[in-house]
Scaffold this active site. Structure first.
Site, PDB file in Angstrom:
ATOM      1  N   LYS A  12      46.488  68.756 -95.045  1.00  0.00           N
ATOM      2  CA  LYS A  12      45.039  68.527 -94.980  1.00  0.00           C
ATOM      3  C   LYS A  12      44.345  69.478 -95.953  1.00  0.00           C
ATOM      4  CE  LYS A  12      41.260  68.341 -91.525  1.00  0.00           C
ATOM      5  NZ  LYS A  12      40.884  68.660 -90.126  1.00  0.00           N
ATOM      6  N   SER A  60      40.320  67.073 -83.848  1.00  0.00           N
ATOM      7  CA  SER A  60      40.545  66.583 -85.210  1.00  0.00           C
ATOM      8  C   SER A  60      41.991  66.291 -85.569  1.00  0.00           C
ATOM      9  CB  SER A  60      39.968  67.575 -86.222  1.00  0.00           C
ATOM     10  OG  SER A  60      38.579  67.417 -86.303  1.00  0.00           O
ATOM     11  N   SER A  65      38.723  64.681 -87.751  1.00  0.00           N
ATOM     12  CA  SER A  65      38.491  64.862 -89.171  1.00  0.00           C
ATOM     13  C   SER A  65      39.757  64.803 -90.031  1.00  0.00           C
ATOM     14  CB  SER A  65      37.832  66.221 -89.406  1.00  0.00           C
ATOM     15  OG  SER A  65      38.709  67.275 -89.057  1.00  0.00           O
TER      16      SER A  65
END
Ligand SMILES: [Zn+2]
Lengths: 489, 98, 478
Positions: free
Chosen positions: A81, A180, A156
């Site tokens: 990420k 997330s 997210s």
């Protein structure tokens, strides 16, 4: 036709590479061509490190040949990420304010995966600064749900979840402040774990809310989840909140029975409000656990209804300070229109941050500002104590808690409500877990009629990821369906 | 009486060093106002006897030893700077009145 | 109408740990700009602070010598404000739970003892330094000082005059140097004082409006700034106007304080507990361990010097000004020098040499044992005091021990009676005039003859013996 190595799990790849069945380079090339093939549709990656990945794979192959290297993730291609600092490539949190930023160091988790022999494929898309639950707040691109490209992948960490679901990476690393990791894992049909706060070092994770953030893995199965957690967990002197507890061999949690284990169902989570297909699938999963010998008990989490208010006070307050450093002085975007210092700050920050980030900074600044601290921030921290106590008490009655990960499956791109409060309310099942600092795991428990995955969430006691993985593994092996691979078309 | 006025938003935006246009300020006043109203839910709870949970975990005294570790080379320290002369980070002239 | 001043002081001390408060960068001075920096002290994305244990221990030590209570439970907080010298745009500091609180310090002013309350001492991190002299429209920021540990020491508003403020600052600096926790170098900014000044009518229990005086580079500057500010405020009030609460800077060239009106007048620091760090819990055991390691402080040492070495209050005071000087003196005495001459040599000739060459006693090339040996040689009569006065600069310049220099330069005192007698006779013979004068009763002429004798022996003659022998020879009637 070349074997589809990209379909395999991390432990299968590792075993094949270490067993000489395939080279790390061949595996890596297989993933890179998969990315080439499908990422123009899924858009999981914001940066693919093609050349670096190949040369790294060759290095791993050479070390296996010459030194007898036996890393736990030898040759396993992994995506990261974009909220985690990497020396390779850029670290932008998918924000305009960090476009082109190069980190001079690797996050501790990245170092640990590297030492275990992982191969990094690149950085994945996310909601700007991890603020959002659909990845639509990325300043870079939209990511699509591999199971249905018209749907969001969740957020997210939507890029990470989509990359694993679409077989564009064997595993991924994400971050979870209020869900997330777990919510996009649920949306995309993979296994996602938020470890206990303090289990994994946060050094190198660009902070959103420091007291809630935790890094965790996305994997295709529970065994990989255990493998990844065992690699990244443990005390790090650079993170004072990382805990000095021994890291157990999480793979010992696998292939165990769960007879007599008490599974808690929080009354507050299974109300009228939870309906439809999600409820059906969760209840089905609970029946599977019962069949495996687990005892289902009702537990109470009486302060559940306050969790969202508490969460949005604490996370925005901490974020308002954490994001103050983006000012255009030492790195990041500086508005070309700025001619004096005040403009440098105001224009750079206003032009550099997206609307959701600005909204949360304003809210967080407000709840800390003079005259409101006690009413909002202090009050929230007190209620946070109560929420944690709820869980401690509930765990006197049970060993794990089961809940849905999200009240609904993934929604259509662009369908999200304009009302931020409504958006925040959909995080109900995940945020209490961050507030209580306990571990939470999401795994697929079926599909909706429309073909979208539904996530089952398992919660454990502080630092008891072992039991969480044990239950998850037992369920996975007996759930009676194969998650399969998304069609992507 | 709205929970949050445009003036409140302006004050907070100034603290946060953000400039917002008029429409955004009004929208934010409204949105954040309803969020704050929702947050008032917490007042239902009597927390006078509750200790705030200031840290996620109950730990104390995590220290490092007073040992010098290598610093960054200056080139690397400055590599992301929007403006630099190779020695300093450059910012628009700082005036004492700011 | 009589007014009195009410003054409180805030002192920021940079602690001289090896590494910074939250990262491993060196705290050294004079490094080229932005070379003692890392991701942590540059506030780069993804970094976390880690507390330097030594800084906490230094803070506790200072708290103890300022008679404070050491908090059993304290924590770090974030203080939020934007400034280019603040890497994260928040400073990690301590808000409601400082490391130490509720202490006092007794200072001497005009022979009276005045007790000044210490409100608190708390840990925080220093900021970067801005330069405005690069030319062009820009300012430069150097983050070498960013994250250096700071201790902020705040007094109660107990101070009533510039003189008391000066006495407090001087004593505080002396104590901090004794503890060895700071370089206390005002030029380098490792010690900085801010004064809160207000005035009120004598007897009025209510405090007046205060101003904050910042950016003063020396204690004498602080003294002058406070004096000026008191006078200014009194004249404002006497005119029937009111004092404006504001920050004022000291302009040393004009000798006045100047308003630094701030645009962002609302200081709303939004303190909240630093979530990246865990609380600091100080138990009695830790406190006692630190207390046991505290050095003897100036006041106690001075008293001991008076009783143990029979020194005057004044001498003891001078010798205990710095810990280095006190230690130098005691080592000299331990090496065998009698205390009084040791004190005189250190405070006199040695201090003059140090001052002249702008050196600190800690870097003096004369070992205390060598100074002691020189003093013993004088006491034994091996060398004269006059020779010693020439010998000391040689020792100072070369670092050589006295016996080596005495041998090299043949400085041993002439005390051989027959040799001196014959030299005395030669001097008298060569100076018939003064000799005759002396015999005629002009005893002053003896001085000239002694001088001639010393000259003839290159100063090596034992002066007492030379005197005696000359008189004896002159009185021998020829
Ligand atoms: Zn540093």
């Amino acid at each position: 036709m070349a074997k589809e190595w990209f379909r395999l799990t991390a432990h299968e790849i590792r075993d094949a590479v270490l067993g000489g069945a395939v080279s790390a380079e061949e595996v890596t090339r297989s993933f890179l061509s998969r990315i080439e093939q499908v990422d123009s549709k899924v858009c999981a990656y914001v940066d693919v490190w093609r050349d670096a990945a190949i040369s790294r794979a060759r290095e791993i192959d050479a070390r296996i040949r010459k030194e007898g290297f036996r890393g736990a993730l030898a040759g396993v291609p992994i995506s990261i990420k974009d909220v985690l600092c990497t020396k390779q490539g850029y670290t932008t949190c998918c924000s305009k304010i960090l476009r082109g930023y190069r980190s001079p160091f690797d996050a501790t988790v990245v170092e640990r995966l590297w030492e275990a022999g992982a191969i990094f494929l690149g950085k994945t898309n996310m909601d700007e600064f991890a603020m959002g639950s659909s990845t639509e707040n990325s300043a870079v691109q939209l990511t699509r749900n591999p199971w249905n490209l018209d749907y969001v992948p969740g957020g997210s960490s939507g890029g990470s979840a989509a990359s694993v679901a679409a077989d564009e990476a064997a595993c991924s690393l994400g971050s979870d402040t209020g869900g997330s990791i777990r919510q996009p894992a649920a949306c995309c049909g993979c296994v996602g774990l938020k470890p206990t706060y303090g289990r994994v070092s946060r050094y190198g994770l660009v902070a959103f809310a420091s007291s809630l953030d935790q890094i965790g893995p996305f994997t295709k199965d529970v065994e990989d989840c255990a493998l990844m957690l065992g690699t990244i967990a443990g005390r790090d002197p650079r993170d004072s909140t990382s805990v000095d507890l021994p890291v157990p061999d999480y793979c010992q949690a696998l292939n165990k029975d769960i007879k007599g284990l008490r599974v808690g169902m929080p009354r507050e989570y299974f109300t009228e409000a939870l309906g439809g297909e999600v409820r059906e699938k969760i209840e089905e999963a609970i029946r599977s656990l019962e069949k495996l010998g687990a005892e289902v008990v009702e537990v109470r989490l009486p302060h559940t209804e306050y969790a969202i208010a508490v969460y949005y006070i604490i996370c925005t307050a901490e974020a308002s300070a954490n994001l103050a450093r983006f000012d255009g002085v030492r790195y990041g975007y500086r508005s070309p229109r700025a001619t004096d210092m005040r403009q440098m700050y105001h224009l750079s920050r206003s032009e550099g941050f997206g609307p959701e980030v600005r909204r949360r900074i304003i809210l967080g600044t407000y709840v800390l500002s003079s005259g409101y601290y006690d009413a909002y921030y202090l009050k929230a921290q007190k209620v946070r104590s109560l929420i944690r106590q709820d869980f401690v008490k509930a765990f006197e009655m049970c060993d794990v808690i089961v809940t849905p990960t999200s009240p609904t499956p993934a929604f259509r791109i662009g369908e999200k409500t304009d009302d931020p409060l409504q958006m925040y309310l959909s995080d109900i099942y995940t945020i209490s877990v961050n507030l209580a600092a306990i571990p939470g795991l999401s795994m697929p428990c079926g599909f909706t009629k429309g073909g979208l995955p539904v996530g089952l969430q398992l919660l454990g006691k502080h630092f008891d990821e072992m039991t969480l993985l044990r239950v998850a593994d037992a369920y996975e092996k007996n759930r009676g369906f194969d998650i399969g691979h998304p069609p992507i078309n | 009486m709205p929970k949050l006025t445009v003036k409140d938003v302006e004050y907070v935006a100034e603290l946060a060093h953000l400039t917002l246009d008029g429409a955004t300020k009004e929208r934010l006043a409204q949105e954040l106002g309803s969020i704050l109203e929702y947050m008032d839910k917490l007042n239902e709870l009597d927390t006078s006897q509750v200790e705030p949970m200031m840290h996620a975990l109950e730990m104390t005294n995590i220290f490092r030893c007073d040992e010098v570790q290598p610093s960054l080379s200056r080139d690397v320290a400055l590599q992301n700077a929007p403006k630099t002369d190779g020695e300093y980070f450059l910012v628009p002239k700082i005036l004492d009145t700011e | 109408m009589d007014y009195e001043a009410v003054i409180g002081l805030e002192v920021h001390v940079e602690l001289n740990t090896n590494s910074k408060m939250f990262c491993g960068c060196s705290t050294t001075f004079h490094a080229p700009p932005n070379t003692c920096v890392c991701p942590v002290c540059l506030g780069m994305p993804g970094v976390l602070p880690a507390i330097n244990r030594k800084a906490v221990e230094y803070g506790i030590a200072v708290g103890l010598v300022l008679n404070c209570t050491i908090s059993k439970w304290s924590k770090m907080d974030r203080k939020n404000y934007f400034y280019p010298d603040l890497a994260k745009n928040y400073q990690i500091s301590q808000y409601d739970l400082p490391l130490a609180y509720g202490g006092w310090l007794d200072v001497e002013v005009d022979g009276r003892t005045k007790r000044i309350g210490i409100t608190r001492a708390h840990l925080e991190e220093d900021t970067a330094r801005n330069t405005h002299t690069l030319g062009g429209g820009d300012s430069g920021v150097d983050f070498n000082r960013s994250g250096v540990p700071l201790l902020e020491i705040v007094t109660e508003p107990d101070i009533r005059s510039a003189q008391e403020a000066y006495a407090y600052l001087t004593l505080l600096k002396q104590i901090l140097s004794y503890l060895g926790v700071s370089d206390c170098n005002m030029e380098e900014g490792s010690l900085r004082a801010e004064a809160n000044v207000s005035v009120r009518r004598v007897g009025d229990p209510k405090l007046g409006v205060k101003t904050e005086i910042k950016n003063v580079a020396s204690f004498s500057g602080t003294y002058k700034a406070i004096e000026y500010e008191i006078a200014r405020q009194i004249s404002v009030l006497s005119r029937g106007e009111s004092v404006v609460q504001e920050t004022r800077g000291w302009d040393p060239d004009r000798g006045i304080t100047v308003s630094q009106r701030s645009k962002e007048s609302a200081h709303d620091y939004r303190y909240f507990p630093e979530p990246d760090l865990v609380p600091i819990a100080v138990n009695d055991e830790w406190v006692e361990k630190i207390r046991a390691s505290l050095p003897e402080l100036p006041r106690a040492r001075k008293q001991r010097f008076v009783t143990q070495y029979s020194l005057s209050e004044y001498d003891a005071g001078v010798l205990t000004t710095t810990r280095a000087m006190a230690e130098y003196f005691e080592e000299t005495v331990r090496a065998g020098a009698p205390p009084k001459p040791a004190a005189n040599w250190i405070m006199g000739d040695l201090q003059a040499l140090l001052t002249e060459s702008k050196q600190e006693i800690s870097s003096c090339r004369i070992a205390p044992s060598d100074l002691a040996e020189m003093i013993i040689l004088i006491e034994k009569g091996t060398i004269s005091g006059k020779i010693a006065k020439d010998l000391l600069p040689e020792m100072f310049a070369t670092g050589s021990p006295p016996d080596k220099l005495i041998k090299e330069k043949n400085l041993v005192q002439l005390s051989d009676i027959s040799e001196l007698e014959s030299i005395a006779r030669e001097v008298i013979a060569a100076n018939p005039g003064p000799a005759a004068d002396y015999r005629a009763g002009k005893t002053k002429a003896l001085g000239f003859l002694v001088g001639q004798l010393m000259k003839a022996t290159q100063g090596r003659a034992n002066p007492k013996l030379a005197n005696e022998l000359l008189i004896k020879e002159l009185n021998k009637i020829s």
